[in-house]
Design a protein around this motif. Structure first.
Motif, PDB file in Angstrom:
ATOM      1  N   GLU A 106       5.325   8.193 -16.938  1.00 38.04           N
ATOM      2  CA  GLU A 106       6.975   8.280 -16.734  1.00 38.04           C
ATOM      3  C   GLU A 106       7.069   8.824 -14.885  1.00 38.04           C
ATOM      4  O   GLU A 106       6.437   8.713 -14.619  1.00 38.04           O
ATOM      5  N   PHE A 107       8.020   7.416 -14.619  1.00 37.38           N
ATOM      6  CA  PHE A 107       8.288   7.850 -13.227  1.00 37.38           C
ATOM      7  C   PHE A 107       9.944   7.678 -12.859  1.00 37.38           C
ATOM      8  O   PHE A 107      10.139   7.121 -14.050  1.00 37.38           O
ATOM      9  N   GLY A 108       9.497   8.182 -11.424  1.00 31.46           N
ATOM     10  CA  GLY A 108      11.414   7.586 -11.576  1.00 31.46           C
ATOM     11  C   GLY A 108      11.026   7.946  -9.562  1.00 31.46           C
ATOM     12  O   GLY A 108      10.419   9.005  -9.077  1.00 31.46           O
ATOM     13  N   MET A 109      12.371   7.907  -8.706  1.00 37.37           N
ATOM     14  CA  MET A 109      12.432   8.090  -7.681  1.00 37.37           C
ATOM     15  C   MET A 109      13.145   9.806  -7.572  1.00 37.37           C
ATOM     16  O   MET A 109      13.599  10.379  -8.742  1.00 37.37           O
ATOM     17  N   CYS A 120      -2.067  15.547 -13.448  1.00 36.69           N
ATOM     18  CA  CYS A 120      -1.450  14.940 -13.814  1.00 36.69           C
ATOM     19  C   CYS A 120      -0.268  14.240 -13.205  1.00 36.69           C
ATOM     20  O   CYS A 120       0.597  13.550 -14.198  1.00 36.69           O
ATOM     21  N   GLU A 121      -0.122  13.986 -12.410  1.00 35.67           N
ATOM     22  CA  GLU A 121       0.855  14.520 -11.936  1.00 35.67           C
ATOM     23  C   GLU A 121       0.514  14.177 -10.229  1.00 35.67           C
ATOM     24  O   GLU A 121       0.045  14.494  -9.866  1.00 35.67           O
ATOM     25  N   TYR A 122       1.668  13.081  -9.813  1.00 31.77           N
ATOM     26  CA  TYR A 122       1.012  12.186  -7.766  1.00 31.77           C
ATOM     27  C   TYR A 122       2.692  11.431  -7.849  1.00 31.77           C
ATOM     28  O   TYR A 122       3.869  11.625  -8.331  1.00 31.77           O
ATOM     29  N   ILE A 123       2.648  12.315  -6.924  1.00 31.63           N
ATOM     30  CA  ILE A 123       3.765  11.092  -5.542  1.00 31.63           C
ATOM     31  C   ILE A 123       3.568  10.129  -4.803  1.00 31.63           C
ATOM     32  O   ILE A 123       1.793  10.159  -4.293  1.00 31.63           O
ATOM     33  N   LEU A 124       3.647   8.749  -5.087  1.00 39.57           N
ATOM     34  CA  LEU A 124       3.563   7.443  -4.281  1.00 39.57           C
ATOM     35  C   LEU A 124       4.731   7.708  -3.172  1.00 39.57           C
ATOM     36  O   LEU A 124       5.701   7.719  -3.674  1.00 39.57           O
ATOM     37  N   GLN A 125       3.838   7.417  -2.113  1.00 39.36           N
ATOM     38  CA  GLN A 125       5.205   6.354  -0.787  1.00 39.36           C
ATOM     39  C   GLN A 125       4.226   5.203   0.234  1.00 39.36           C
ATOM     40  O   GLN A 125       3.328   5.579   0.468  1.00 39.36           O
ATOM     41  N   THR A 167       0.953  -1.356  -0.371  1.00 40.89           N
ATOM     42  CA  THR A 167       0.006  -0.060  -0.274  1.00 40.89           C
ATOM     43  C   THR A 167       0.803   1.213  -0.346  1.00 40.89           C
ATOM     44  O   THR A 167       1.899   0.987   0.822  1.00 40.89           O
ATOM     45  N   ALA A 168      -0.150   2.060  -0.561  1.00 46.63           N
ATOM     46  CA  ALA A 168       1.228   3.678  -0.696  1.00 46.63           C
ATOM     47  C   ALA A 168      -0.077   4.657  -0.540  1.00 46.63           C
ATOM     48  O   ALA A 168      -1.296   4.601  -0.987  1.00 46.63           O
ATOM     49  N   LYS A 190       9.991  -2.166   3.357  1.00 50.81           N
ATOM     50  CA  LYS A 190      10.842  -2.844   3.917  1.00 50.81           C
ATOM     51  C   LYS A 190      11.791  -2.559   4.394  1.00 50.81           C
ATOM     52  O   LYS A 190      13.030  -2.965   4.963  1.00 50.81           O
ATOM     53  N   ASN A 191      12.422  -1.836   3.517  1.00 50.95           N
ATOM     54  CA  ASN A 191      14.011  -1.231   3.078  1.00 50.95           C
ATOM     55  C   ASN A 191      14.130   0.128   2.745  1.00 50.95           C
ATOM     56  O   ASN A 191      13.027   0.388   2.350  1.00 50.95           O
ATOM     57  N   MET A 192      15.629   0.638   3.053  1.00 49.63           N
ATOM     58  CA  MET A 192      16.263   2.149   2.841  1.00 49.63           C
ATOM     59  C   MET A 192      15.041   2.408   0.761  1.00 49.63           C
ATOM     60  O   MET A 192      14.866   3.318   1.165  1.00 49.63           O
ATOM     61  N   THR A 193      15.495   1.582   0.725  1.00 47.80           N
ATOM     62  CA  THR A 193      15.296   2.116  -1.070  1.00 47.80           C
ATOM     63  C   THR A 193      13.790   2.018  -0.753  1.00 47.80           C
ATOM     64  O   THR A 193      13.158   3.187  -1.773  1.00 47.80           O
ATOM     65  N   GLU A 194      12.556   1.498  -0.491  1.00 44.62           N
ATOM     66  CA  GLU A 194      11.303   1.317  -0.138  1.00 44.62           C
ATOM     67  C   GLU A 194      10.654   2.664   0.504  1.00 44.62           C
ATOM     68  O   GLU A 194       9.766   3.367   0.507  1.00 44.62           O
ATOM     69  N   GLU A 195      11.491   3.406   0.945  1.00 42.30           N
ATOM     70  CA  GLU A 195      11.439   4.749   1.395  1.00 42.30           C
ATOM     71  C   GLU A 195      11.617   5.592   0.756  1.00 42.30           C
ATOM     72  O   GLU A 195      10.829   6.985   0.926  1.00 42.30           O
ATOM     73  N   LYS A 196      11.530   5.444  -0.153  1.00 47.55           N
ATOM     74  CA  LYS A 196      11.876   6.792  -1.320  1.00 47.55           C
ATOM     75  C   LYS A 196      10.762   7.042  -1.732  1.00 47.55           C
ATOM     76  O   LYS A 196      10.205   6.617  -2.263  1.00 47.55           O
TER      77      LYS A 196
END
Length: 124
Positions: free
Chosen positions: A105-108, A72-77, A63-64, A82-88
């Motif tokens: 298009e997506f990216g951290m 047209c733009e949103y941020i998923l958190q 779940t995010a 479960k780890n540091m990468t998923e915290e971004k």
């Protein structure tokens, strides 16, 4: 010279073309994202309302939270990383839409590298 004059109106019409973006139609619903990893087709199914996205991938559900920046733009958190990468957080931008799909298009957040994909809406 005549050929150039004939091409001018065509070029003007093409420069006015703007990709369709009916992003509001994709804020909520059930969706499918298919992609390939090392020659193997993978599928993620997710359901989204205005503030939460529930994703299922290979039998695991995550779940995010969603924060819409504009239509047209949103941020998923991730809610339970479960780890540091998923915290971004991940920035998502809908580039074009069609009747039942959109290209995005997506990216951290904070990272210049972006990827693209296409999502299909499978239910409202």
């Amino acid at each position: 010279m005549k050929k150039i004059i004939l091409l001018l109106p065509l070029l003007l019409l093409m420069s006015c073309y703007d990709a369709e973006r009916n992003c509001a139609a994709f804020k909520t619903g059930k969706f499918k994202f298919e992609y390939e990893v090392d020659g193997v087709k993978k599928t993620t199914v997710f359901e989204r309302n205005d503030s939460i996205e529930i994703e299922t991938f290979e039998g695991k559900t995550d779940t995010a939270s969603i924060r819409w920046v504009n239509d047209c733009e949103y941020i998923l958190q991730k809610i339970h990383p479960k780890n540091m990468t998923e915290e971004k957080a991940i920035g998502m931008k809908i580039l074009t839409t069609s009747k039942n799909s959109y290209t995005f298009e997506f990216g951290m957040i904070g990272v210049d590298t972006k990827q693209r994909g296409t999502v299909t809406k499978i239910a409202d």
